[in-house]
Design a protein around this motif. Structure first.
Motif, PDB file in Angstrom:
ATOM      1  N   PHE A 240       0.825  -1.198   0.000  1.00 54.75           N
ATOM      2  CA  PHE A 240       0.000   0.000   0.000  1.00 54.75           C
ATOM      3  C   PHE A 240       0.863   1.254   0.000  1.00 54.75           C
ATOM      4  CE2 PHE A 240      -3.153  -2.662   2.599  1.00 54.75           C
ATOM      5  CZ  PHE A 240      -3.825  -3.075   1.463  1.00 54.75           C
ATOM      6  N   GLY A 241       0.455   2.230  -0.805  1.00 55.68           N
ATOM      7  CA  GLY A 241       0.973   3.572  -0.639  1.00 55.68           C
ATOM      8  C   GLY A 241       0.104   4.314   0.364  1.00 55.68           C
ATOM      9  N   ALA A 242       0.500   5.543   0.673  1.00 61.24           N
ATOM     10  CA  ALA A 242      -0.260   6.320   1.655  1.00 61.24           C
ATOM     11  C   ALA A 242      -1.690   6.547   1.188  1.00 61.24           C
ATOM     12  CB  ALA A 242       0.442   7.651   1.915  1.00 61.24           C
ATOM     13  N   ASP A 243      -1.850   6.947  -0.090  1.00 54.32           N
ATOM     14  CA  ASP A 243      -3.193   7.234  -0.600  1.00 54.32           C
ATOM     15  C   ASP A 243      -4.049   5.971  -0.657  1.00 54.32           C
ATOM     16  OD1 ASP A 243      -2.534   9.883  -0.876  1.00 54.32           O
ATOM     17  OD2 ASP A 243      -1.979   9.709  -2.999  1.00 54.32           O
ATOM     18  N   GLU A 244      -3.441   4.844  -1.048  1.00 56.88           N
ATOM     19  CA  GLU A 244      -4.205   3.596  -1.132  1.00 56.88           C
ATOM     20  C   GLU A 244      -4.684   3.148   0.235  1.00 56.88           C
ATOM     21  OE1 GLU A 244      -2.348   1.119  -4.827  1.00 56.88           O
ATOM     22  OE2 GLU A 244      -1.004   1.489  -3.142  1.00 56.88           O
ATOM     23  N   ALA A 245      -3.809   3.260   1.239  1.00 60.85           N
ATOM     24  CA  ALA A 245      -4.195   2.856   2.587  1.00 60.85           C
ATOM     25  C   ALA A 245      -5.311   3.744   3.133  1.00 60.85           C
ATOM     26  CB  ALA A 245      -2.979   2.903   3.511  1.00 60.85           C
ATOM     27  N   LYS A 246      -5.192   5.050   2.911  1.00 58.46           N
ATOM     28  CA  LYS A 246      -6.223   5.976   3.405  1.00 58.46           C
ATOM     29  C   LYS A 246      -7.552   5.739   2.691  1.00 58.46           C
ATOM     30  CE  LYS A 246      -2.885   9.562   4.705  1.00 58.46           C
ATOM     31  NZ  LYS A 246      -2.360  10.915   4.403  1.00 58.46           N
ATOM     32  N   GLU A 247      -7.487   5.456   1.383  1.00 62.68           N
ATOM     33  CA  GLU A 247      -8.718   5.203   0.640  1.00 62.68           C
ATOM     34  C   GLU A 247      -9.385   3.925   1.108  1.00 62.68           C
ATOM     35  OE1 GLU A 247      -9.969   3.925  -3.874  1.00 62.68           O
ATOM     36  OE2 GLU A 247      -8.381   5.420  -3.652  1.00 62.68           O
ATOM     37  N   LEU A 248      -8.578   2.879   1.380  1.00 65.85           N
ATOM     38  CA  LEU A 248      -9.135   1.617   1.860  1.00 65.85           C
ATOM     39  C   LEU A 248      -9.796   1.814   3.223  1.00 65.85           C
ATOM     40  CD1 LEU A 248      -9.582  -1.400   1.697  1.00 65.85           C
ATOM     41  CD2 LEU A 248      -7.245  -1.744   2.544  1.00 65.85           C
ATOM     42  N   ALA A 249      -9.156   2.552   4.117  1.00 66.22           N
ATOM     43  CA  ALA A 249      -9.746   2.828   5.427  1.00 66.22           C
ATOM     44  C   ALA A 249     -11.031   3.625   5.280  1.00 66.22           C
ATOM     45  CB  ALA A 249      -8.741   3.575   6.306  1.00 66.22           C
ATOM     46  N   LEU A 250     -11.024   4.552   4.353  1.00 67.48           N
ATOM     47  CA  LEU A 250     -12.216   5.371   4.110  1.00 67.48           C
ATOM     48  C   LEU A 250     -13.379   4.499   3.652  1.00 67.48           C
ATOM     49  CD1 LEU A 250     -12.211   8.724   2.114  1.00 67.48           C
ATOM     50  CD2 LEU A 250     -13.892   6.983   1.611  1.00 67.48           C
TER      51      LEU A 250
END
Length: 742
Positions: A240-250
């Protein structure tokens, strides 16, 4: 001072004072085309398990609201449209691909026990097939795994958060905290997996999001069979990149959508284009209003100057009403606001011309009595002409969508406020001025104590314009055939709003030749792209349906042709929505003509209604044909202009028919053709002066309004010219011919 004058004065003061307070304290809501951002229209789709009904759309709306709040967008707007559509406005968001992906994801999170590897050839061909409550999916490396039916879902999750763990070397991961029931389910699921030996695929668990395995960790050897992992949380790891991880959590926090959604419309407007539109429209309004004010002051002197003050009050009140109602001011709406200023002149012109006639017909005239008679005599024409425009505005609101609906709102508000401005504010100011002794001694200063240049010439020459009505009808038919042939020869260039597809507009640092851009896009895999230039530094690309990835490829290709290319706007319309909007436009047009016919037939006579509606059809075909010859797009903004022209044309016809009715009542023995000719000649000064007032505003819009408003202003200029002609030399001659036959 009479009681009626005091009441009008108090009403005018109260309206202006209240409007000033609202304008200073309540900000008007700007549409995305003026402040920049992205609008996405989502349509819910039924599944075998759930219908896309109103209730499902409401639940979907709440899930989307949670996702958008997590995105951190300032002042987002979500609203349901019909039973199965949701309109999402994201101010300031210039990356529609990310926004559309987050909003469109079903986000169905499930947790599975892995039963083993899938080596079946059929499974490889159909990795998403289901057999006996089992599911076959590829893991992160592409290896097919057989999964047991879901043991847990996203409903068991309490919260998810993206975290960076530099110590473990795992990088970005998503921590998932379970609810109490989810804690027991996780312990049971991991306890079952722990009963298999280390390295066995069945010791793995699969975390699946929308039928895609996002993580499939092995249960640690320290976990005993049947005991499982307790503590109520787990970590989803991966590359995961930062954006991918944040999007998944979202997506996990937002929950799953009850039904799938599809993006049927997507519009993105850059902040630069919005700022340019506001500046250009403000300049057009300032210049057009100034020219109009100077014109009516020169023609009607003091009364014209007072009408200018009333127009300023009109602008203030209209703005305050928009703000108070919470209406969204869009670019076409802003144009409608400017246009209504020109149309507001019409009521004043009608009154002043009628007052001039009254002054000339009295043996002992006075400005005040002539004005009072002018207001009384012009009231029916003002009411009828404005009601016909309100019909067009109402149809725009109920049958159109998006910015065109905003135009209908501002046009409708403008018409109502213009009537108040003319019948209350202008009359209060004019009555007060006309009652002053110094003005009674100098009636020439009022502007109504003489017939005017146009009326003087008409009185001296006594033109018989309707002597041969068939000649005017033949001329109208010839123009109709010439313009209509453009539709047959050139065809209609429907915009993406009516056909579906994608339109992207760029501003480039250096001029880009459209042929060169077209060739580059063909080499990049877009041979059907239509490229047009607008000025030296603006380029528009229109294509069939494109994914966001393909749109990015188009932008990259254009970027290779110039030093810098910025996206001004990006519009994507689904084919089903395009067909729906096209059908809606035809329905709006047909209903507009039918509504005008019914109103005019009820208010006047059927032959007047038939004549006016025939003239309207004449105007519609000519305006559409001219746009076909010019190669201009037929889109929603053109529809707004077309329906406005219908209202304006009927406005002119109503003024003539109202005078025919008035003269017929006075002299019932006079031939109808003679009465129609006299009515046409008497209303000609009003027609010319009103047309001049509208022309100043529209010319300012066309010249100063920028590229966004050029086609709109051009359509209205053509429409005003054609509508003015047809009301006099199509509707009136046709009424004469119909009268002969009945």
């Amino acid at each position: 001072m009479t009681r009626a004058l005091r009441i009008r004065g108090l009403l005018a003061l109260a309206a202006v004072a209240l409007s000033l307070f609202v304008a200073l304290t309540v900000p008007v809501h700007l549409g995305l085309d003026l402040r920049g951002g992205t609008q996405i229209v989502l349509e819910t789709r039924p599944t075998a398990a759930a219908d896309a009904d109103s209730e499902a759309t409401d639940r979907t709306l709440e899930v989307l609201r949670g996702r958008i709040d997590a995105l951190g967008v300032a002042e987002p707007t979500l609203a349901r449209s019909g039973d199965n559509r949701i309109i999402v406005e994201l101010p300031g968001v210039q990356d529609p691909a990310t926004a559309a992906d987050v909003l469109g994801r079903t986000a169905q999170l499930t947790f599975h026990q892995v039963l083993g590897a899938a080596a079946d050839a059929d499974d490889k061909d159909k990795p998403l097939s289901k057999r006996h409550r089992q599911q076959v999916l590829p893991d992160e490396s592409g290896r097919l795994l057989r999964l047991e039916a879901a043991a847990m879902t996203g409903k068991d999750v309490e919260e998810a958060a993206a975290r960076f763990d530099p110590q473990s070397g795992a990088g970005w991961q998503v921590t998932v905290d379970f609810q109490r029931a989810g804690d027991d389910g996780w312990a049971r699921l991991t306890g079952q997996a722990a009963c298999h030996p280390a390295g066995d695929p069945s010791r793995r668990l699969a975390i699946v999001l929308d039928d895609k395995i996002i993580s499939s960790p092995q249960v640690e050897p320290s976990v005993g069979c049947g005991s499982g992992i307790r503590g109520g949380s787990t970590q989803i790891t991966g590359s995961f990149g930062a954006d991918e991880a944040k999007e998944l959590a979202l997506l996990i926090n937002g929950g799953a959508l009850p039904v799938p959604v599809e993006t049927v419309e997507q519009r993105t407007v850059g902040p630069t284009l919005g700022a340019q539109a506001i500046t250009a429209s403000a300049w057009a309004a300032a210049v057009g209003t100034t020219l109009t004010a100077l014109f009516i002051t020169a023609v009607y002197r003091l009364m014209g100057a007072l009408a200018t003050v009333a127009l300023a009050c009109y602008g203030l009140i209209s703005y305050a009403v928009l703000a108070a109602l919470g209406a969204t001011l869009t670019l076409p709406g802003l144009a409608g606001f400017v246009l209504a200023i020109g149309m507001a002149v019409d009521a004043n012109v009608l009154v002043f011309e009628r007052a001039r006639e009254e002054y000339a017909s009295r043996s002992r005239p006075s400005p005040r009595s002539s004005l009072a008679a002018g207001f009384r005599g012009a009231f029916s024409a003002i009411a009828d002409s404005n009601i016909t425009t309100l019909i067009a505005a109402g149809l725009l609101f109920f049958l159109a969508s998006g910015p065109v609906r905003g135009f209908g709102v501002t046009l409708g508000i403008g018409v109502l406020v213009s009537m108040f401005s003319a019948l209350v504010i202008t009359r209060a100011l004019a009555d007060h001025a006309a009652s002053r002794p110094w003005l009674r001694r100098r009636p020439h200063l009022t502007g109504i104590a003489h017939a005017g240049t146009v009326r003087d010439r008409l009185t001296r020459t006594d033109p018989q314009l309707m002597r041969r009505p068939r000649r005017w009808l033949a001329a109208s038919a010839a123009v109709l055939v010439l313009a209509g042939s453009g539709i047959a020869v050139r065809g209609l260039d429907f915009g993406v709003e009516f056909t579906g597809g994608r339109l992207i507009e760029y501003t480039t640092a250096t001029p880009v030749d459209p042929d060169r851009a077209r060739s580059a896009l063909a080499d990049a895999g877009f041979p059907r792209a239509v490229v047009q230039s607008s000025g030296d530094h603006q380029l528009t690309v229109r294509t069939d349906q494109l994914s966001n990835a393909q749109a990015a490829a188009v932008t990259e290709t254009i970027g290779t042709l110039t030093d810098d290319a910025d996206t001004l706007r990006d519009e994507a319309i689904g084919p089903s929505l395009g067909k729906e909007l096209r059908q809606g436009a035809l329905i709006a047009l047909a209903v507009a003509l039918g509504a005008q016919l019914l109103y005019l037939a009820a208010r006047f006579r059927w032959l007047f209604g038939a004549s006016a509606v025939t003239a309207l059809a004449h105007d519609v075909i000519i305006l559409t044909g001219v746009f076909a010859w010019l190669g201009k797009p037929i889109d929603g903004v053109f529809l707004a202009a077309l329906l406005t022209v219908i209202g304006y044309s009927v406005n002119d016809s109503v003024v003539v028919f109202d005078r025919i009715r008035d003269l017929s009542r006075r002299d019932r023995e006079a031939p109808f053709a003679a009465v129609a000719n006299r009515a046409l000649v008497q209303t000609l000064p009003r027609t010319i002066n009103t047309g001049m007032g509208a022309a100043f505003i529209l010319t300012a819009l066309a010249v100063l309004g920028g590229d966004s408003l050029t086609d709109f202003a051009l359509a209205l200029l053509i429409g005003v010219a054609v509508g003015t002609y047809s009301s006099m030399f199509t509707a009136t001659p046709l009424a004469i011919e119909l009268h002969k036959r009945t």
